[in-house]
Scaffold this motif. Structure first.
Motif, PDB file in Angstrom:
ATOM      1  N   TYR A  79     -34.721 -52.326 113.055  1.00 54.30           N
ATOM      2  CA  TYR A  79     -33.677 -51.413 112.998  1.00 54.30           C
ATOM      3  C   TYR A  79     -32.159 -51.739 113.386  1.00 54.30           C
ATOM      4  CZ  TYR A  79     -31.466 -46.717 113.681  1.00 54.30           C
ATOM      5  OH  TYR A  79     -30.764 -45.671 113.810  1.00 54.30           O
ATOM      6  N   LEU A  80     -32.172 -52.421 114.542  1.00 53.21           N
ATOM      7  CA  LEU A  80     -30.811 -52.793 114.853  1.00 53.21           C
ATOM      8  C   LEU A  80     -30.308 -54.006 114.146  1.00 53.21           C
ATOM      9  CD1 LEU A  80     -31.687 -52.967 118.857  1.00 53.21           C
ATOM     10  CD2 LEU A  80     -30.161 -51.572 117.490  1.00 53.21           C
ATOM     11  N   TYR A  81     -31.146 -54.831 113.428  1.00 60.75           N
ATOM     12  CA  TYR A  81     -30.748 -55.991 112.499  1.00 60.75           C
ATOM     13  C   TYR A  81     -29.979 -55.371 111.300  1.00 60.75           C
ATOM     14  CZ  TYR A  81     -31.033 -59.872 109.434  1.00 60.75           C
ATOM     15  OH  TYR A  81     -30.513 -60.971 108.431  1.00 60.75           O
ATOM     16  N   GLY A  82     -30.549 -54.358 110.733  1.00 62.44           N
ATOM     17  CA  GLY A  82     -30.157 -53.436 109.885  1.00 62.44           C
ATOM     18  C   GLY A  82     -28.734 -52.811 109.972  1.00 62.44           C
ATOM     19  N   LEU A  83     -28.745 -52.407 111.279  1.00 63.43           N
ATOM     20  CA  LEU A  83     -27.165 -51.794 111.601  1.00 63.43           C
ATOM     21  C   LEU A  83     -26.252 -52.720 111.675  1.00 63.43           C
ATOM     22  CD1 LEU A  83     -28.205 -49.070 114.546  1.00 63.43           C
ATOM     23  CD2 LEU A  83     -27.505 -48.660 112.094  1.00 63.43           C
ATOM     24  N   LEU A  84     -26.699 -53.839 112.285  1.00 64.55           N
ATOM     25  CA  LEU A  84     -25.605 -55.176 112.209  1.00 64.55           C
ATOM     26  C   LEU A  84     -25.202 -55.538 111.188  1.00 64.55           C
ATOM     27  CD1 LEU A  84     -27.404 -57.324 115.176  1.00 64.55           C
ATOM     28  CD2 LEU A  84     -25.176 -55.813 115.352  1.00 64.55           C
ATOM     29  N   LEU A  85     -25.958 -55.308 110.051  1.00 62.93           N
ATOM     30  CA  LEU A  85     -25.777 -55.800 108.992  1.00 62.93           C
ATOM     31  C   LEU A  85     -24.845 -54.744 107.963  1.00 62.93           C
ATOM     32  CD1 LEU A  85     -28.872 -57.956 107.635  1.00 62.93           C
ATOM     33  CD2 LEU A  85     -26.684 -58.716 108.445  1.00 62.93           C
ATOM     34  N   GLY A  86     -24.602 -53.594 108.579  1.00 60.15           N
ATOM     35  CA  GLY A  86     -24.149 -52.617 107.890  1.00 60.15           C
ATOM     36  C   GLY A  86     -24.987 -51.444 106.998  1.00 60.15           C
ATOM     37  N   ARG A 121     -36.069 -47.981 106.796  1.00 58.66           N
ATOM     38  CA  ARG A 121     -36.794 -48.842 106.086  1.00 58.66           C
ATOM     39  C   ARG A 121     -37.233 -50.116 106.277  1.00 58.66           C
ATOM     40  NH1 ARG A 121     -34.889 -46.107 100.097  1.00 58.66           N
ATOM     41  NH2 ARG A 121     -36.214 -44.189 100.528  1.00 58.66           N
ATOM     42  N   LEU A 122     -36.063 -50.969 106.892  1.00 56.79           N
ATOM     43  CA  LEU A 122     -36.301 -52.064 107.346  1.00 56.79           C
ATOM     44  C   LEU A 122     -37.334 -52.215 108.725  1.00 56.79           C
ATOM     45  CD1 LEU A 122     -35.594 -55.104 107.144  1.00 56.79           C
ATOM     46  CD2 LEU A 122     -33.460 -54.622 108.342  1.00 56.79           C
ATOM     47  N   GLY A 123     -36.954 -51.335 109.437  1.00 52.21           N
ATOM     48  CA  GLY A 123     -37.970 -51.422 110.805  1.00 52.21           C
ATOM     49  C   GLY A 123     -39.253 -51.174 110.514  1.00 52.21           C
ATOM     50  N   GLN A 124     -39.399 -50.180 109.635  1.00 57.57           N
ATOM     51  CA  GLN A 124     -41.084 -49.947 109.452  1.00 57.57           C
ATOM     52  C   GLN A 124     -41.920 -51.052 108.984  1.00 57.57           C
ATOM     53  OE1 GLN A 124     -43.174 -49.635 106.593  1.00 57.57           O
ATOM     54  NE2 GLN A 124     -44.901 -48.898 107.762  1.00 57.57           N
ATOM     55  N   PRO A 125     -41.700 -51.833 108.111  1.00 60.59           N
ATOM     56  CA  PRO A 125     -42.409 -52.949 107.711  1.00 60.59           C
ATOM     57  C   PRO A 125     -42.475 -54.111 108.915  1.00 60.59           C
ATOM     58  CG  PRO A 125     -40.553 -53.074 106.393  1.00 60.59           C
ATOM     59  CD  PRO A 125     -40.336 -51.905 107.230  1.00 60.59           C
ATOM     60  N   VAL A 126     -41.388 -54.344 109.686  1.00 57.26           N
ATOM     61  CA  VAL A 126     -41.317 -55.107 110.754  1.00 57.26           C
ATOM     62  C   VAL A 126     -42.317 -54.785 111.695  1.00 57.26           C
ATOM     63  CG1 VAL A 126     -39.874 -56.434 112.696  1.00 57.26           C
ATOM     64  CG2 VAL A 126     -38.866 -55.932 110.340  1.00 57.26           C
ATOM     65  N   ALA A 127     -42.262 -53.580 112.090  1.00 58.66           N
ATOM     66  CA  ALA A 127     -43.357 -52.952 112.896  1.00 58.66           C
ATOM     67  C   ALA A 127     -44.636 -53.101 112.615  1.00 58.66           C
ATOM     68  CB  ALA A 127     -43.013 -51.482 113.460  1.00 58.66           C
ATOM     69  N   ASP A 172     -40.945 -52.525 119.717  1.00 56.27           N
ATOM     70  CA  ASP A 172     -39.968 -53.335 120.013  1.00 56.27           C
ATOM     71  C   ASP A 172     -39.731 -54.050 118.638  1.00 56.27           C
ATOM     72  OD1 ASP A 172     -39.845 -53.060 122.666  1.00 56.27           O
ATOM     73  OD2 ASP A 172     -41.097 -54.818 123.147  1.00 56.27           O
ATOM     74  N   ALA A 173     -40.727 -54.305 117.730  1.00 58.62           N
ATOM     75  CA  ALA A 173     -40.578 -54.870 116.471  1.00 58.62           C
ATOM     76  C   ALA A 173     -39.494 -53.951 115.724  1.00 58.62           C
ATOM     77  CB  ALA A 173     -41.833 -55.288 115.868  1.00 58.62           C
ATOM     78  N   PHE A 174     -40.120 -52.590 115.282  1.00 56.20           N
ATOM     79  CA  PHE A 174     -39.199 -51.673 114.779  1.00 56.20           C
ATOM     80  C   PHE A 174     -37.658 -51.507 115.316  1.00 56.20           C
ATOM     81  CE2 PHE A 174     -37.397 -47.488 114.284  1.00 56.20           C
ATOM     82  CZ  PHE A 174     -37.538 -47.169 112.990  1.00 56.20           C
ATOM     83  N   ALA A 175     -37.514 -51.674 116.542  1.00 54.44           N
ATOM     84  CA  ALA A 175     -36.132 -51.778 116.991  1.00 54.44           C
ATOM     85  C   ALA A 175     -35.529 -52.727 116.665  1.00 54.44           C
ATOM     86  CB  ALA A 175     -36.036 -51.517 118.607  1.00 54.44           C
TER      87      ALA A 175
END
Length: 58
Positions: free
Chosen positions: A29-36, A44-50, A23-26
């Motif tokens: 990931y989705l936050y990065g997609l929303l930012l374009g 690379r953003l999802g991995q450290p969040v997970a 869930d944290a990875f998602a």
């Protein structure tokens, strides 16, 4: 028995709590997609969040 994961810096860290890592990875990931961000950047953003979820950091 202990489990380990590699964090965003390439260091091996002790896994404290595996529940919620996907869930944290998602979320990252989705936050990065929303930012374009590019596909590589969102991964690379999802991995450290997970990794944060795995360590139990809150």
């Amino acid at each position: 028995m202990s489990a380990f994961a590699v964090d965003g810096t390439g260091r091996c860290r002790l896994v404290v709590e595996p529940v919620g890592a996907g869930d944290a990875f998602a979320a990252g990931y989705l936050y990065g997609l929303l930012l374009g961000f590019t596909e590589t950047a969102v991964l690379r953003l999802g991995q450290p969040v997970a990794a944060t979820a795995l360590r139990g950091d809150r």
